[in-house]
Design an enzyme around this catalytic site. Structure first.
Site, mmCIF file in Angstrom:
data_model
loop_
_atom_site.group_PDB
_atom_site.id
_atom_site.type_symbol
_atom_site.label_atom_id
_atom_site.label_comp_id
_atom_site.label_asym_id
_atom_site.label_seq_id
_atom_site.Cartn_x
_atom_site.Cartn_y
_atom_site.Cartn_z
ATOM 1 N N ASP A 137 -53.177 71.931 77.966
ATOM 2 C CA ASP A 137 -51.973 70.992 77.536
ATOM 3 C C ASP A 137 -51.771 69.872 78.722
ATOM 4 O O ASP A 137 -51.630 70.174 79.971
ATOM 5 C CB ASP A 137 -50.559 71.653 77.234
ATOM 6 C CG ASP A 137 -49.495 70.431 77.005
ATOM 7 O OD1 ASP A 137 -49.622 69.921 75.966
ATOM 8 O OD2 ASP A 137 -48.690 70.375 77.928
ATOM 9 N N ASP A 139 -52.289 66.067 72.991
ATOM 10 C CA ASP A 139 -52.297 66.556 74.281
ATOM 11 C C ASP A 139 -52.528 68.150 74.466
ATOM 12 O O ASP A 139 -52.618 68.376 75.605
ATOM 13 C CB ASP A 139 -50.753 66.151 74.664
ATOM 14 C CG ASP A 139 -49.831 67.185 73.622
ATOM 15 O OD1 ASP A 139 -50.180 67.578 72.744
ATOM 16 O OD2 ASP A 139 -48.604 67.170 74.018
ATOM 17 N N GLU A 140 -53.176 68.306 73.509
ATOM 18 C CA GLU A 140 -53.882 69.711 73.664
ATOM 19 C C GLU A 140 -55.318 69.893 73.272
ATOM 20 O O GLU A 140 -55.577 69.383 72.132
ATOM 21 C CB GLU A 140 -53.050 70.838 72.961
ATOM 22 C CG GLU A 140 -51.473 70.974 73.607
ATOM 23 C CD GLU A 140 -50.768 72.285 72.848
ATOM 24 O OE1 GLU A 140 -51.840 73.056 72.152
ATOM 25 O OE2 GLU A 140 -49.758 72.461 73.036
#
Length: 459
Positions: free
Chosen positions: A15, A115-116
């Site tokens: 993340d 974002d991951e």
């Protein structure tokens, strides 16, 4: 449960910590871990502003989270408030995943969200370090050195373990690394205090489990799996497996959706009560969906319309959602919009204010052309014209050619054309500003000549 025969690997869920806020800090030469900064969307449909992201220091000093509104922010000169730049975040996401590709093959990388990402380093970690954690640290350092982004990492023997390790443990670790294995499931999964902290268990699922007398991961792990499946279906069996840290996901396996569809939706900037205004937006979104069909070389055999009412509606109804099968598959915006408007005027009560509109094209098939019949004239020219419009917009921008109706009161096409994921893209683009014109829309100099030749089906 015996997990000795379960497949085991080395998986990472990475993340980018407070991604939007961190990007904004780094682009300003600021330390993302010590700078109080929030990314605030001021789109009209956010009712005065919505916090999209906040830096770790903003969370620590002011308790700001992504559920806060602009009115909740403290009046403090030290707090930096910036607008979103979605295109920039997408670019950074691509750069981050390209770094991950230096450590794994493409089939072992799954971008999970903006974002991951999930990485399977089972077969590649030995190329980069003496042990998996050393490789994790190398990945973190590479991302930070090149992009100044801070990453937190969950490590597990399957993606589920890695995801829980990320969500529950990595953010509290000084290395920003969390670890779970089958050997530590009882210690690290059963001991999680809040059952909703576990990925896949939301408040609604927690209430269903509570109705079965299950309030913790330990109780879930010791529940009867047959009763869980009987009461909750397949999800019950999956939750039981989660309590034991079991996940058989194959990142390289292609998952085919059961029901293929393409759709778009919009939360309106205010309550719409006039049918003419609502119709303009339905046509705009319907034409956008038709354009997406053509871009994917698909055509639709059905349409779906969902209308959400405002909280101020005088009735108890919250809205409606209905679908309709088309007589023939098509990519023609006019035909699609005709059926969407039929659904709208059939089911709208004519009173309730509308605040959300969702449109989808369903029953998708590969594009093979328009079906001819003896009772209607061929419509190849219209479809070819729309293909041309798509090409013009692709080259010169979405607002380079548009319907004059989008300039009417209630039209949202111009505003939406500047958004990415519902928020400001952050790039200045050539567009047409909605004029404060008097008289009919056709008199406005902003309407392109070709707009009148397209009929009433496309924006």
């Amino acid at each position: 449960m015996d997990s000795s025969e379960e497949p085991r690997g080395i998986f990472l869920v990475i993340d980018n910590k407070s991604f939007y806020a961190t990007v904004e800090c780094t682009m300003r030469g600021l330390d993302p871990l010590t700078t109080p900064l929030v990314v605030m969307s001021e789109a009209e449909n956010t009712n005065g502003g919505l916090v999209l992201a906040s830096s770790p220091m903003a969370k620590k000093l002011y308790g700001i989270s992504n559920v806060n509104r602009q009115r909740d922010l403290p009046r403090n000169n030290h707090l930096i408030v910036v607008p979103p730049r979605m295109n920039t975040y997408i670019e950074k996401n691509i750069e981050v995943n390209n770094i991950y590709r230096e450590f794994v093959a493409d089939e072992d990388l799954l971008p999970y969200s903006i974002d991951e990402s999930i990485l399977d380093i089972t077969h590649s970690w030995k190329l980069f370090g003496d042990d998996p954690i050393a490789v994790v640290k190398k990945i973190q350092k590479t991302v930070h050195d090149r992009l100044k982004l801070v990453t937190t990492v969950g490590v597990g023997e399957n993606p589920l373990q890695a995801k829980i390790a990320l969500d529950v443990y990595a953010k509290h670790d000084p290395r920003f690394i969390g670890e779970i294995t089958y050997d530590t499931v009882k210690e690290k999964i059963w001991s999680i205090p809040e059952i909703t902290d576990v990925w896949g268990i939301n408040e609604r699922t927690a209430k269903r489990l509570a109705g079965l007398g299950i309030h913790s991961m330990t109780e879930l792990a010791h529940a009867d799996p047959f009763i869980l499946k009987e009461k909750m279906g397949v999800i019950g069996a999956q939750l039981y497996a989660s309590a034991w840290g079991i996940d058989r996901t194959d990142l390289a396996e292609e998952v085919l959706p059961k029901d293929k569809s393409l759709g778009n939706s919009q939360v309106l900037p205010r309550d719409y009560t006039r049918a003419e205004e609502i119709e303009v937006v339905i046509r705009e979104i319907g034409s956008q969906v038709a354009s997406r069909l053509r871009a994917h070389d698909k055509q639709a055999g059905g349409v779906y319309l969902s209308i959400g009412y405002s909280l101020s509606t005088p009735t108890e109804e919250t809205g409606f959602a209905h679908s309709l099968k088309l007589s023939d598959s098509t990519v023609d915006s006019n035909l699609i919009n005709e059926q969407l408007l039929y659904l709208f005027y059939t089911y709208w009560d004519g009173v309730s204010p509308v605040r959300r509109i969702s449109v989808a094209a369903t029953r998708l098939a590969d594009r093979y052309g328009e079906q001819l019949d003896l009772f209607n004239s061929p419509k190849y020219d219209m479809v070819k014209l729309e293909d041309t419009v798509d090409a013009i917009r692709k080259r010169f921008g979405k607002t380079s050619i548009m319907r004059a109706s989008s300039l009417e009161k209630g039209g949202t096409f111009i505003e939406r054309s500047q958004l990415v994921g519902g928020h400001a893209g952050g790039w200045t683009k050539l567009g047409i500003k909605k004029p404060k014109a008097k008289g009919s829309v056709s008199e406005s100099s902003a309407a392109l000549p070709i707009a009148g030749a397209l009929g009433t089906g496309s924006p």
